[in-house]
Write an enzyme that holds these catalytic residues in place. Structure first.
Site, PDB file in Angstrom:
ATOM      1  N   ASN A 147       0.829  -1.207   0.000  1.00 28.63           N
ATOM      2  CA  ASN A 147       0.000   0.000   0.000  1.00 28.63           C
ATOM      3  C   ASN A 147       0.865   1.259   0.000  1.00 28.63           C
ATOM      4  OD1 ASN A 147      -2.035   1.861   0.332  1.00 28.63           O
ATOM      5  ND2 ASN A 147      -2.302   1.476   2.527  1.00 28.63           N
ATOM      6  N   HIS A 161     -10.721   4.398   4.954  1.00 26.04           N
ATOM      7  CA  HIS A 161      -9.448   4.427   5.679  1.00 26.04           C
ATOM      8  C   HIS A 161      -9.460   5.600   6.663  1.00 26.04           C
ATOM      9  CE1 HIS A 161      -5.116   4.878   6.379  1.00 26.04           C
ATOM     10  NE2 HIS A 161      -5.018   3.618   5.999  1.00 26.04           N
ATOM     11  N   GLU A 195      -7.510  -1.365  12.251  1.00 22.82           N
ATOM     12  CA  GLU A 195      -6.303  -0.733  12.775  1.00 22.82           C
ATOM     13  C   GLU A 195      -6.687   0.306  13.788  1.00 22.82           C
ATOM     14  OE1 GLU A 195      -3.640   0.840   9.887  1.00 22.82           O
ATOM     15  OE2 GLU A 195      -3.743  -0.936   8.639  1.00 22.82           O
TER      16      GLU A 195
END
Lengths: 230, 230, 230, 230
Positions: free
Chosen positions: A14, A97, A145
Site C-alpha cells: 500500500n 481508511h 487498525e
C-alpha cells in the site's frame, strides 16, 4: 460481474501517496514477479492515474485503488466513478481508511456499487465497535487498525488482533481480515498472520526502507512459508 | 515547472462522470481533431483513471482532472497526489466545483501545489462574494456559476456574467474567466463569449445530446469564428 | 442590525471544549468583572448550550460562539441557525478555526448571515495566502495562527505576526487582527500586542493553569496597561 | 448515568431550524402541556442555544438536540461537547440525519459518548442496508427515512415501514423505531404507528401549518388513543 477470488494468506502493498508513476510501476513489477514465484495473492494500491498502466504492465497483482465514490454515472464532478475504475482493470478498493473517512451513507453506497461491478471491497474500521457496524455491510475484507498506530511502525498487540478477528467472524465468518497496522519487519508479518488474520501488508515499512524490493521479497517469502504450513 | 499557455477564447469539454473509458476516449479524439482543425484550445476533463490513456492517444487537448488534493508525497490514503497527476500528463485541474466543495485551507494548498507542478488551476465560485475570495488565490481560470443553474440547461443571464467578469478583473486582470453554466446550444456559446468571458464549455448539453460529436463540432466552429473576429 | 463596537486592544478567552456549564460560568464571571474593572473588551467563547445563561449572568462580555452555520430559517437539521444565536444574546462568532474548517462556500455564506444579524465575525486562516483570501470576505476580526502551533504553548514568532498583520491591513485596514497562537504567559500577551495586533487571547494557557482566574487577571492587567499607553 | 425511559408510542416534535427562541419556547410549552394531559412521551428538538431555557420552562418533554459531536473535554473548537449538553438538561440527541451525515467513526464515537452520559440516541439511516449497519451500534431509537421523502409531505409506504421495522428488530429487538417521513396529518400519524413503529413525529407538517398548536394537539390525541388501545 464476478469478483476475483482472493486466497488467504494474502499481502497488501500500500504505497499510499509515497510512490507514483515510474517508481510505483517499478515496485509493482517486483510485487508481480513475487506473486508469480510464490503463488501468493498480492494487492497493490495505486494512485488513480496509475491504475491502468500498472494493470497493463503486470499480470498477477490485484490492482487496488485507495478509495472510490459510490456515485452513479452522471453528475459528480471530481468524484471517482466505480464504472471507470472497473473498466481500467481495477480489482479491489479500500474504503473508509482512517485518513479518508466516509459517512455511513457514502460507505454503504460505495460498497453496494463496488459489489455491482465486481470490485473487491476492503473496508477499514478504527475500533472494535466500528468494526461491528462495518461488518454488517458485508465487505470482502476488513481492516482493523487502531488509528493511533498508523504510520508509527508499531503493530497492534496480539490480543487486539485476536479480539477483532473473533468479533468480525461472529458477525460474518466469510469476511476476510487484514491486520496491517505498523507492519515493518518479517517478524511483524508472521505475528499478524499467526493472530489468525487472512492477510497483512505494509506501507512505510516497505516504501521507506532502504531497499523496498528486498524487504518486500522477504515478507512475501514469509507469507508463502505460512501458506505452505497451513 | 512551466504551465502550458492557455489562449482565449478556449473551450472546456467536461464529461464529469457521464463518460469514462472507451466512450470518453472516443469523444476526446473528436475534440482533439477539432482543436487541431480550428486552432482552438480545448480542455477535456477526465476520470482520474482515464487521464494517462487519453493523454497518450491525443495530441492537442489540455488533459484536465476534475479535482486534485493539495497533499504532499507521503501519507494521504485515497487522495489525488498532484505529482502523480502531473507525471501522467495532466495539464490542468478544476478545484472547488459546487459538486465537490473544498475548505478554504484545502483550496489554498491545492492551488499552491498545482502551481508548483505547472498544473493550470480552474477554480469555481458560486457567488460574487465567493468569487472575490477565490480570485485572491490567483488561479489561472475562474468559473462563476450560480450553483442553482448547474445541469439545468439554463445559462446565467448576461448581466450576472458581466458583473462577475468585471469583479474578477478588478482583483486580478490576468485571471481568465470561464462562463459555462447551462451551455447547451451554439447560441449559448456565443452569448457566453460575447459577455467578455475568456472561455466557455459544457457538460450535459454535449454528452447527453443525440450526437455529442456533432454538437461539439458546431460549438467549436463558433468559438473559432469568434476567435477570428477578435 | 448594528454590531457591537469592538475596541482594541481586546482579549479573547476561548475555553473551547475544556469548560462548560458551571465552570464556564464561573470563569465568565471573573472575566466579566475584569472587563468592568479595567475597561477592556473581552470576548468569551462558549459551548452553544451555555450561551444564553452566561449572557444572562454577565454584563460586559462579548458572548462569542465558536462556530455557526450560514443556513437560513427552515430545514438544516443539527446546524446552528444564526437567528437563534443572535436572539440568545450572542455578539460574535468564530468561523473556520483550524479545528473546524469550512468550505469556501460555507464560510462566505456564514459571514454574510452573521453580518445581516449584527454578529461580529472572527475568521481564522492558517497561512498567509489563506489569510488574503479570507480578508476579502471582510470579516470584523481575523486570526492568523500557523496551525502547527495551536495548543502547543509556543507563540508565533514576531516576524510572522508582523507579516500577517501587514498583509491583512493592505487588503483591508479596517479588519482587526487577533494574534493568539500559544499565548500562555503575560509576556506572550505583551509580545502579541506589541506586534501590532489589535487583540490577543488564550485557551489552554488559561483554562489548564493551576489558577485560571489569577492568570487571566494578570493578562487583562497587561492588556489594560498597553491600552493606557496607546 | 441513567437514561430516561422512553415509552412507546412516543412522538417527536422536530422544528429543525424553522423555530428558535420565543417561538420555539411557545410551541414547546404546548407540547409540554400535551405530554402531561395525555401521558404521552414527547421529544422536542431544539436549537442548541435554546436547550437550557426550554428545559427550564417545561416539565415533561424529552429535550432533544439535533446533533452532538463525540468529542472529549479539551480541544474541539466549535463542536458540541456531550458533557455540556447533558449538564444543560438535554435528554436525547439525533445523530446522522440525512441533512447532517456523520462518518462511521464520528457516529460510533458519538453514540458511545452519549451512552456514557445518559443521553438517548436517535440515529438515522436512509436505506435498509444502512439501517442494519447503524443498528449494530445499538442506538436507543432508529429512524428509517428514505432520504428522498424528507420535507415532501409524502410518507414512506407501509411496506417500506414494515420491512425496516422487521430488519431492525432482527438485529436488536430492543431498539425503538421512529417512522416520521413526511408526517403531516393525523392519518399519517396513525399509519406510522400501525406499521408497528414505536414512535412518529413531524417537522414541516407541524411548524408550517396555519395553527401548529392545533395540529400538534390533534396528533398527540391520536397517539394517546393508540396508546390506550395497545
Amino acid at each position: 460481474m464476478q469478483k476475483r477470488t482472493l486466497r488467504a494468506p494474502f499481502f497488501v502493498v500500500n504505497p499510499k501517496a509515497y510512490l507514483y508513476g515510474e517508481k510505483a510501476l517499478a515496485l509493482a513489477k517486483v510485487a508481480d514477479q513475487l506473486a508469480a514465484d510464490f503463488d501468493v495473492d498480492i494487492l497493490f494500491t495505486v494512485q488513480q492515474v496509475d491504475a491502468a498502466r500498472i494493470k497493463n504492465e503486470t499480470a498477477h497483482l490485484f490492482i487496488t485503488v485507495q478509495h472510490l465514490d459510490g456515485i452513479q454515472i452522471g453528475r459528480g464532478m471530481g468524484y471517482i466513478l466505480p464504472e471507470a475504475v472497473a473498466e481500467a482493470g481495477v480489482t479491489a478498493t479500500f474504503l473508509n481508511h482512517a485518513e479518508h473517512p466516509m459517512t455511513v451513507s457514502e460507505l454503504t453506497t460505495a460498497v453496494q456499487r463496488a459489489d455491482e461491478l465486481g470490485i473487491l471491497t476492503i473496508v477499514c474500521a478504527d475500533s472494535l465497535t466500528e468494526a461491528k457496524a462495518v461488518a454488517s455491510l458485508n465487505p470482502d475484507v476488513m481492516v482493523c487498525e487502531p488509528t493511533e498506530l498508523i504510520g508509527t511502525g508499531q503493530t497492534s498487540d496480539i490480543s487486539y488482533m485476536e479480539e477483532t478477528n473473533q468479533a468480525i467472524r461472529m458477525i460474518n465468518p466469510t469476511i476476510k481480515i487484514l491486520q496491517a497496522a505498523g507492519i515493518s519487519t518479517v517478524a511483524d508479518v508472521e505475528k499478524a498472520l499467526l493472530s489468525g488474520a487472512d492477510g497483512t501488508g505494509g506501507t512505510s515499512g516497505i516504501v521507506c526502507a532502504d531497499d523496498p524490493a528486498a524487504i518486500l521479497t522477504d515478507m512475501i517469502h514469509k507469507v508463502a512459508e505460512i501458506k505452505k504450513e497451513a
